[in-house]
Design a protein around this motif. Sequence first.
Motif, PDB file in Angstrom:
ATOM      1  N   PRO A 168       2.981   2.136   2.159  1.00 47.99           N
ATOM      2  CA  PRO A 168       4.055   1.375   1.462  1.00 47.99           C
ATOM      3  C   PRO A 168       3.582   1.232  -0.352  1.00 47.99           C
ATOM      4  O   PRO A 168       2.626   1.015  -0.460  1.00 47.99           O
ATOM      5  CB  PRO A 168       4.164  -0.024   2.060  1.00 47.99           C
ATOM      6  CG  PRO A 168       3.712   0.100   3.435  1.00 47.99           C
ATOM      7  CD  PRO A 168       2.765   1.511   3.491  1.00 47.99           C
ATOM      8  N   ALA A 169       4.568   1.453  -1.004  1.00 48.17           N
ATOM      9  CA  ALA A 169       4.323   1.333  -2.531  1.00 48.17           C
ATOM     10  C   ALA A 169       3.787   0.185  -2.992  1.00 48.17           C
ATOM     11  O   ALA A 169       2.788   0.182  -3.763  1.00 48.17           O
ATOM     12  CB  ALA A 169       5.532   1.486  -3.209  1.00 48.17           C
ATOM     13  N   ARG A 190      -0.200   0.702  -2.394  1.00 47.86           N
ATOM     14  CA  ARG A 190      -0.847   2.195  -2.926  1.00 47.86           C
ATOM     15  C   ARG A 190      -1.840   1.644  -4.308  1.00 47.86           C
ATOM     16  O   ARG A 190      -2.810   2.311  -4.267  1.00 47.86           O
ATOM     17  CB  ARG A 190       0.277   2.986  -3.320  1.00 47.86           C
ATOM     18  CG  ARG A 190       0.986   3.584  -1.839  1.00 47.86           C
ATOM     19  CD  ARG A 190       1.447   5.090  -2.319  1.00 47.86           C
ATOM     20  NE  ARG A 190       2.770   4.699  -3.310  1.00 47.86           N
ATOM     21  CZ  ARG A 190       3.732   4.774  -2.749  1.00 47.86           C
ATOM     22  NH1 ARG A 190       4.087   4.812  -1.740  1.00 47.86           N
ATOM     23  NH2 ARG A 190       5.041   4.708  -3.747  1.00 47.86           N
ATOM     24  N   ALA A 191      -1.248   0.756  -4.992  1.00 52.94           N
ATOM     25  CA  ALA A 191      -2.084   0.300  -6.077  1.00 52.94           C
ATOM     26  C   ALA A 191      -3.601   0.051  -5.781  1.00 52.94           C
ATOM     27  O   ALA A 191      -4.503   0.299  -6.649  1.00 52.94           O
ATOM     28  CB  ALA A 191      -1.384  -0.521  -6.829  1.00 52.94           C
ATOM     29  N   GLU A 192      -3.784  -0.682  -4.555  1.00 56.92           N
ATOM     30  CA  GLU A 192      -4.890  -1.215  -4.218  1.00 56.92           C
ATOM     31  C   GLU A 192      -5.843  -0.503  -3.426  1.00 56.92           C
ATOM     32  O   GLU A 192      -6.794  -0.444  -3.000  1.00 56.92           O
ATOM     33  CB  GLU A 192      -4.653  -2.601  -3.570  1.00 56.92           C
ATOM     34  CG  GLU A 192      -4.120  -3.433  -4.193  1.00 56.92           C
ATOM     35  CD  GLU A 192      -4.853  -4.038  -5.686  1.00 56.92           C
ATOM     36  OE1 GLU A 192      -6.089  -3.776  -5.625  1.00 56.92           O
ATOM     37  OE2 GLU A 192      -4.257  -4.471  -6.713  1.00 56.92           O
ATOM     38  N   ALA A 193      -4.979   0.703  -3.008  1.00 53.92           N
ATOM     39  CA  ALA A 193      -5.924   1.684  -1.962  1.00 53.92           C
ATOM     40  C   ALA A 193      -6.808   3.033  -2.908  1.00 53.92           C
ATOM     41  O   ALA A 193      -6.258   3.371  -3.847  1.00 53.92           O
ATOM     42  CB  ALA A 193      -4.835   2.621  -1.310  1.00 53.92           C
ATOM     43  N   LYS A 208       2.160  11.043  -2.380  1.00 55.12           N
ATOM     44  CA  LYS A 208       2.565  12.444  -2.231  1.00 55.12           C
ATOM     45  C   LYS A 208       2.237  12.883  -0.717  1.00 55.12           C
ATOM     46  O   LYS A 208       2.447  13.880  -0.269  1.00 55.12           O
ATOM     47  CB  LYS A 208       1.904  13.306  -3.161  1.00 55.12           C
ATOM     48  CG  LYS A 208       2.061  12.899  -4.661  1.00 55.12           C
ATOM     49  CD  LYS A 208       3.318  13.200  -5.023  1.00 55.12           C
ATOM     50  CE  LYS A 208       3.788  12.942  -6.490  1.00 55.12           C
ATOM     51  NZ  LYS A 208       5.049  13.262  -6.974  1.00 55.12           N
ATOM     52  N   VAL A 209       1.584  11.888   0.086  1.00 52.79           N
ATOM     53  CA  VAL A 209       1.623  12.085   1.316  1.00 52.79           C
ATOM     54  C   VAL A 209       2.560  11.634   2.168  1.00 52.79           C
ATOM     55  O   VAL A 209       3.271  10.532   2.203  1.00 52.79           O
ATOM     56  CB  VAL A 209       0.201  11.309   1.687  1.00 52.79           C
ATOM     57  CG1 VAL A 209      -0.180  11.588   3.174  1.00 52.79           C
ATOM     58  CG2 VAL A 209      -0.921  11.751   0.959  1.00 52.79           C
ATOM     59  N   PRO A 244       1.841  -7.872   2.782  1.00 56.24           N
ATOM     60  CA  PRO A 244       3.376  -7.538   2.298  1.00 56.24           C
ATOM     61  C   PRO A 244       3.531  -8.856   0.967  1.00 56.24           C
ATOM     62  O   PRO A 244       4.464  -8.439   0.136  1.00 56.24           O
ATOM     63  CB  PRO A 244       4.262  -7.929   3.442  1.00 56.24           C
ATOM     64  CG  PRO A 244       3.385  -7.791   4.597  1.00 56.24           C
ATOM     65  CD  PRO A 244       1.973  -8.301   4.353  1.00 56.24           C
ATOM     66  N   ASP A 245       2.874  -9.968   1.207  1.00 52.09           N
ATOM     67  CA  ASP A 245       3.156 -10.736   0.027  1.00 52.09           C
ATOM     68  C   ASP A 245       2.382 -10.529  -1.291  1.00 52.09           C
ATOM     69  O   ASP A 245       2.603 -11.218  -2.263  1.00 52.09           O
ATOM     70  CB  ASP A 245       3.124 -12.350   0.336  1.00 52.09           C
ATOM     71  CG  ASP A 245       1.437 -12.652   0.868  1.00 52.09           C
ATOM     72  OD1 ASP A 245       0.721 -11.807   0.645  1.00 52.09           O
ATOM     73  OD2 ASP A 245       1.314 -13.520   1.295  1.00 52.09           O
TER      74      ASP A 245
END
Length: 414
Positions: free
Chosen positions: A103-104, A107-110, A125-126, A188-189
């Motif tokens: 989930p978007a 992604r920023a933390e992955a 892109k996956v 999620p929060d």
Amino acid sequence: MEFSPMRQPQLARRILRGFAVLAVLGVFGVAVLLGALWVERRTEITLPTPSGPFAVGRAIFDWTDDAKLDTLAPVPGTKRELLVWIWYPSTAGQPAAVDDYLPAEMRAEAGPAGLLKLLTRDRSKVHGHSIRNSEVSLQQQSYPVVIMRAGASLEVWNYSTLAEDLASHGYVVAGFDAPYRSFTVVFPDGRVVRRIPENNSELCLERTGQEPDRCANRLLTAWAADMSSVLDRLEQLNASDAPGKFTGRLDMTRVGVFGHSFGGAAAALFCHEDSRCKAGIDVDGAPHGSVIQTGIDRPFMFLLSDHGGESGPESNQVGADIQSIYDRLPPDGRAFIEIRGANHFLFSDDGALLKSHIVLRTLRMLGMVRIDGRRQLAVTAYCLRSFFDAYLKGTGVSQIKISSPSYPEVQVLK
């Protein structure tokens, strides 16, 4: 032969020009490499297609257990909270969107930061195959449940390939991440909780003396308790799910567990301690704790990568510990399998995404990778569902049937 004073400056200039040309070529080569890695990072890629007849749905839950404390949290009194991902058999053709691989908001933390990102895939892109919050398939009244635990340094979504494949064969697969011990948990929060050093199993096992065992046992106790908490909540979900999607759809009498690496060790301990586990699999994890001496009294499989070239005291000890557990398993409910050419780090989705073709070719040249990553995942998925089919669906196949001409990489060790 001597150089004249007139020729020495000319030679020096030639040498300097040669170094300059090499430097320019080196810079150009690095630029080409970085460019190629950037293109690969931004290239669209899809996980392997699930091999079963069911479409796959996925739901994500944030579960807090008000009655249990998190023993690994840095602040005493912290309640146990788990981010749970559920993959399940779904009805094909529903008007629902295929969910993002990750989930978007997560992604920023992955993944790593800076230039190290070039060695990973852009998660946007996956693409996977799971349908977001779709309905559970009506082809069966209920489905067996499998708990999935990631390796120590990965989050559970990194095993989507294996989860989707099991779900496509009629299993409800519940994987989860736990704050302070999973590498990164993004709720999620928007809360982000990272692993703390004292809960890093790799650092634990690098210590000397008896400390590695004490540290590993402390972590594994919490990891097994996490699995128990997930099963508790699944039982509640099955009894009363507000939307009604999962109510009565989970067969809690047929529960399997598997994990990779340290997660595999946790699976072994959980199946030793919790009678709700009916079958378990340790995927290339070194066992720890009392389970080595006392064993497991229900079907269990060890599924290993290729350790043929390994030797030494540490490797021998791991082999002896696995053998100790295997000898105590039910004779008609055990398997000891190795996948020829498999690499420990390619049981996750990295087997399908593997960083970069450039990196992959380098690893093959170094002898670190001897099997195609997608092929390793396909063989692994086959072994997982074969074992669970035997002991959760009651087909009763023996370990001999796990061997298949379609999967010659499967080597039955015992």
